[in-house]
Design a protein around this motif. Structure first.
Motif, PDB file in Angstrom:
ATOM      1  N   LEU A 136       0.850  -1.190   0.000  1.00 33.08           N
ATOM      2  CA  LEU A 136       0.000   0.000   0.000  1.00 33.08           C
ATOM      3  C   LEU A 136       0.884   1.238   0.000  1.00 33.08           C
ATOM      4  O   LEU A 136       1.663   1.455   0.925  1.00 33.08           O
ATOM      5  CB  LEU A 136      -0.924   0.023   1.221  1.00 33.08           C
ATOM      6  N   CYS A 137       0.741   2.068  -1.047  1.00 31.10           N
ATOM      7  CA  CYS A 137       1.551   3.282  -1.174  1.00 31.10           C
ATOM      8  C   CYS A 137       0.666   4.452  -1.579  1.00 31.10           C
ATOM      9  O   CYS A 137      -0.402   4.274  -2.183  1.00 31.10           O
ATOM     10  CB  CYS A 137       2.659   3.094  -2.221  1.00 31.10           C
ATOM     11  N   PHE A 138       1.148   5.662  -1.256  1.00 35.31           N
ATOM     12  CA  PHE A 138       0.439   6.891  -1.623  1.00 35.31           C
ATOM     13  C   PHE A 138       1.437   7.883  -2.218  1.00 35.31           C
ATOM     14  O   PHE A 138       2.626   7.879  -1.857  1.00 35.31           O
ATOM     15  CB  PHE A 138      -0.234   7.522  -0.402  1.00 35.31           C
ATOM     16  N   SER A 139       0.927   8.727  -3.110  1.00 37.82           N
ATOM     17  CA  SER A 139       1.787   9.736  -3.731  1.00 37.82           C
ATOM     18  C   SER A 139       1.831  10.977  -2.845  1.00 37.82           C
ATOM     19  O   SER A 139       1.355  12.054  -3.207  1.00 37.82           O
ATOM     20  CB  SER A 139       1.262  10.100  -5.117  1.00 37.82           C
ATOM     21  N   SER A 140       2.382  10.800  -1.649  1.00 35.90           N
ATOM     22  CA  SER A 140       2.506  11.892  -0.689  1.00 35.90           C
ATOM     23  C   SER A 140       3.590  11.537   0.319  1.00 35.90           C
ATOM     24  O   SER A 140       3.882  10.354   0.556  1.00 35.90           O
ATOM     25  CB  SER A 140       1.180  12.132   0.033  1.00 35.90           C
ATOM     26  N   VAL A 141       4.175  12.566   0.898  1.00 33.83           N
ATOM     27  CA  VAL A 141       5.182  12.354   1.938  1.00 33.83           C
ATOM     28  C   VAL A 141       4.544  12.408   3.323  1.00 33.83           C
ATOM     29  O   VAL A 141       4.892  11.641   4.222  1.00 33.83           O
ATOM     30  CB  VAL A 141       6.312  13.403   1.829  1.00 33.83           C
ATOM     31  N   GLN A 142       3.585  13.312   3.509  1.00 33.86           N
ATOM     32  CA  GLN A 142       2.907  13.476   4.794  1.00 33.86           C
ATOM     33  C   GLN A 142       1.586  12.700   4.780  1.00 33.86           C
ATOM     34  O   GLN A 142       0.608  13.145   4.200  1.00 33.86           O
ATOM     35  CB  GLN A 142       2.659  14.961   5.073  1.00 33.86           C
ATOM     36  N   ILE A 143       1.575  11.545   5.402  1.00 33.04           N
ATOM     37  CA  ILE A 143       0.378  10.710   5.437  1.00 33.04           C
ATOM     38  C   ILE A 143      -0.288  10.860   6.807  1.00 33.04           C
ATOM     39  O   ILE A 143       0.320  10.591   7.845  1.00 33.04           O
ATOM     40  CB  ILE A 143       0.712   9.228   5.195  1.00 33.04           C
ATOM     41  N   LYS A 144      -1.527  11.285   6.830  1.00 32.22           N
ATOM     42  CA  LYS A 144      -2.297  11.368   8.069  1.00 32.22           C
ATOM     43  C   LYS A 144      -3.115  10.092   8.203  1.00 32.22           C
ATOM     44  O   LYS A 144      -4.227   9.983   7.688  1.00 32.22           O
ATOM     45  CB  LYS A 144      -3.197  12.598   8.054  1.00 32.22           C
ATOM     46  N   ALA A 145      -2.526   9.128   8.884  1.00 29.66           N
ATOM     47  CA  ALA A 145      -3.150   7.815   8.993  1.00 29.66           C
ATOM     48  C   ALA A 145      -4.028   7.737  10.238  1.00 29.66           C
ATOM     49  O   ALA A 145      -3.759   8.394  11.248  1.00 29.66           O
ATOM     50  CB  ALA A 145      -2.066   6.736   9.054  1.00 29.66           C
ATOM     51  N   PRO A 146      -5.078   6.948  10.184  1.00 30.91           N
ATOM     52  CA  PRO A 146      -5.880   6.714  11.387  1.00 30.91           C
ATOM     53  C   PRO A 146      -5.094   5.882  12.402  1.00 30.91           C
ATOM     54  O   PRO A 146      -4.026   5.351  12.094  1.00 30.91           O
ATOM     55  CB  PRO A 146      -7.087   5.936  10.850  1.00 30.91           C
ATOM     56  N   LYS A 147      -5.631   5.768  13.580  1.00 32.42           N
ATOM     57  CA  LYS A 147      -4.965   4.987  14.633  1.00 32.42           C
ATOM     58  C   LYS A 147      -4.949   3.511  14.256  1.00 32.42           C
ATOM     59  O   LYS A 147      -5.973   2.931  13.905  1.00 32.42           O
ATOM     60  CB  LYS A 147      -5.693   5.187  15.961  1.00 32.42           C
ATOM     61  N   ILE A 148      -3.758   2.923  14.329  1.00 31.65           N
ATOM     62  CA  ILE A 148      -3.605   1.487  14.083  1.00 31.65           C
ATOM     63  C   ILE A 148      -3.078   0.838  15.356  1.00 31.65           C
ATOM     64  O   ILE A 148      -2.083   1.298  15.930  1.00 31.65           O
ATOM     65  CB  ILE A 148      -2.648   1.213  12.909  1.00 31.65           C
ATOM     66  N   VAL A 149      -3.766  -0.198  15.804  1.00 28.89           N
ATOM     67  CA  VAL A 149      -3.422  -0.847  17.066  1.00 28.89           C
ATOM     68  C   VAL A 149      -3.206  -2.335  16.835  1.00 28.89           C
ATOM     69  O   VAL A 149      -3.989  -2.988  16.119  1.00 28.89           O
ATOM     70  CB  VAL A 149      -4.527  -0.641  18.121  1.00 28.89           C
TER      71      VAL A 149
END
Length: 442
Positions: A361-374
């Motif tokens: 999984l990749c995105f074309s961005s440097v700053q990724i605002k991800a949800p909380k992963i536990v």
């Protein structure tokens, strides 16, 4: 250490009193030295992409290390699963060296101390370094350890009075009755050499007669000479953790920073006690036949959605190995696919394919605002640090550091999921502790 001194009253001459006092002081100092206990010590760890790493290849760009580390993770996973009789998938077989991308520790061997660097690895047991004569070795930028220059070095021989060669199943006796070791890796790399004892110095603490591997034949172990060997922190009897168990009270802890220009640390003994109101304590399962620290991962969650993991087939072990030598975290494919869909729904960035086809999984961005992963383990929950969730793998492309395992049964909780935590191992309590921390201030 409490020392009680009782003075006896008796008649004696001034000269004899002086001699008695001298004798008492001598015995007192001897008692202090002979019963000295090391409370704890802490040394710095070096990020694989740090400019302070003397083995770092200056020609590498800032993205090379994560690519190599990912391939290392795949190869290590295949090697671990093959150890338990689980056949490797072709998707897991790579020709990349299996030990790239780890955090390095500076330590010394011998008398006088010879400084070297090794990758700290909770998934390995034998601590080894390249040794002269280097019959077939990989290139390294710093001098190679020569045992002839150490007054305390001693090759382990196979005889009835010395049981050292029976400490590990990877040890064997040569035709010359010399104890030797051979560690094969999944891509046909290996290290081979003599088993020896010598003085090991970590920071200001020195330990005599520690069992080490002196590698004379080491094939393609480290790409671009990341380090000269391995510091084995695993559970088996030959690891330095088990060998120094009494001196360090069976405790060690590390704090890993995700930033190459920031400090990371590892502590031993009383310095490694992790405590506080926000500490998460998780039971660890260990075995006498492998060096791994096993946990039971019950589920992963993204935001408020949970994705359960099927019960482990190896019930006596658990299903997940916590491994400082593996960079990414490896989870079941069916869990990864569910998490991927949820992350794509919640992250407002453009998803793209990894140009090299490695990451899931990749995105074309440097700053990724991800949800909380536990990560939900039996015994406690660990919220993964946002700074370790995504890594920029190419200019403007960030990828998730959690990847799918195409096989069933054994998963890995890698170092990127452990960043920004003080992670403590307590062999006396069979417990693993997590405490959120700024490692640069640890």
């Amino acid at each position: 250490m409490n020392i009680v001194v009782r003075f006896l009253s008796f008649q004696s001459s001034p000269a004899s009193k002086y001699m008695d006092l001298t004798m008492f002081l001598t015995l007192f100092v001897f008692a202090l030295l002979s019963t000295q206990i090391i409370d704890g010590f802490t040394v710095e760890l070096i990020h694989p992409n740090s400019h302070s790493n003397p083995y770092r290849n200056p020609s590498n760009n800032r993205f090379d290390w994560i690519r190599k580390a990912y391939n290392n993770s795949r190869s290590r996973a295949a090697s671990i699963q093959s150890r338990f009789g689980i056949d490797g998938s072709s998707k897991f077989k790579t020709n990349i060296k299996p030990l790239d991308g780890g955090y390095a520790m500076r330590y010394s061997i011998g008398t006088p101390p010879f400084e070297t660097y090794g990758l700290v690895d909770t998934g390995s047991d034998v601590t080894w370094t390249q040794c002269e004569p280097c019959i077939d070795c990989f290139p390294q930028s710093l001098p190679i350890f020569d045992p002839k220059h150490s007054k305390s070095y001693k090759t382990v021989m196979c005889n009835n009075s010395d049981t050292t060669c029976s400490l590990d199943y990877e040890f064997h006796c040569s035709n010359d009755n010399i104890c030797q070791y051979q560690l094969p890796y999944n891509d046909y790399s290996y290290t081979f050499g003599d088993v020896a004892t010598d003085t090991l110095t970590i920071g200001d603490a020195s330990f005599k007669n520690v069992v080490l591997g002196c590698g004379h034949r080491n094939k393609a172990m480290f790409s671009n000479s990341t380090a000269s060997g391995i510091v084995g922190l695993g559970y088996s009897n030959v690891s330095i953790i088990k060998q120094l168990r009494k001196e360090i009270s069976g405790k060690f802890a590390y704090c890993l920073s995700p930033q190459s220009d920031s400090k990371s640390y590892i502590s031993f003994g009383m310095d490694a006690i992790v405590k506080g109101p926000d500490v998460v304590s998780i039971p660890v399962v260990t075995s006498s036949i492998d060096p791994y620290y096993w946990l039971v991962l019950e589920s992963m969650s993204v935001g408020d959605k949970s994705f359960p993991i099927r019960p482990p087939p190896l019930q006596s072990y658990g299903n997940t190995i916590i491994d400082s030598g593996t960079t990414v975290t490896i989870i079941p494919l069916y869990v990864f696919d569910s998490m991927k869909l949820e992350l794509m729904n919640q992250i407002h960035e453009t998803p793209i394919d990894d140009p090299q086809g490695f990451f899931g999984l990749c995105f074309s961005s440097v700053q990724i605002k991800a949800p909380k992963i536990v990560a939900h383990f039996v015994g406690g929950d660990v919220e993964l640090s946002p700074r370790g969730l995504f890594e920029e793998v190419e200019e403007g492309i960030s990828c998730l550091t959690i990847v799918p395992n195409y096989l069933q049964g054994i998963y890995v909780f890698g170092s990127q999921s452990q960043v920004d935590y003080l992670v403590g191992f307590d062999l006396e309590k069979n417990a693993l502790t997590f405490k959120s921390a700024d490692c640069s201030k640890f």
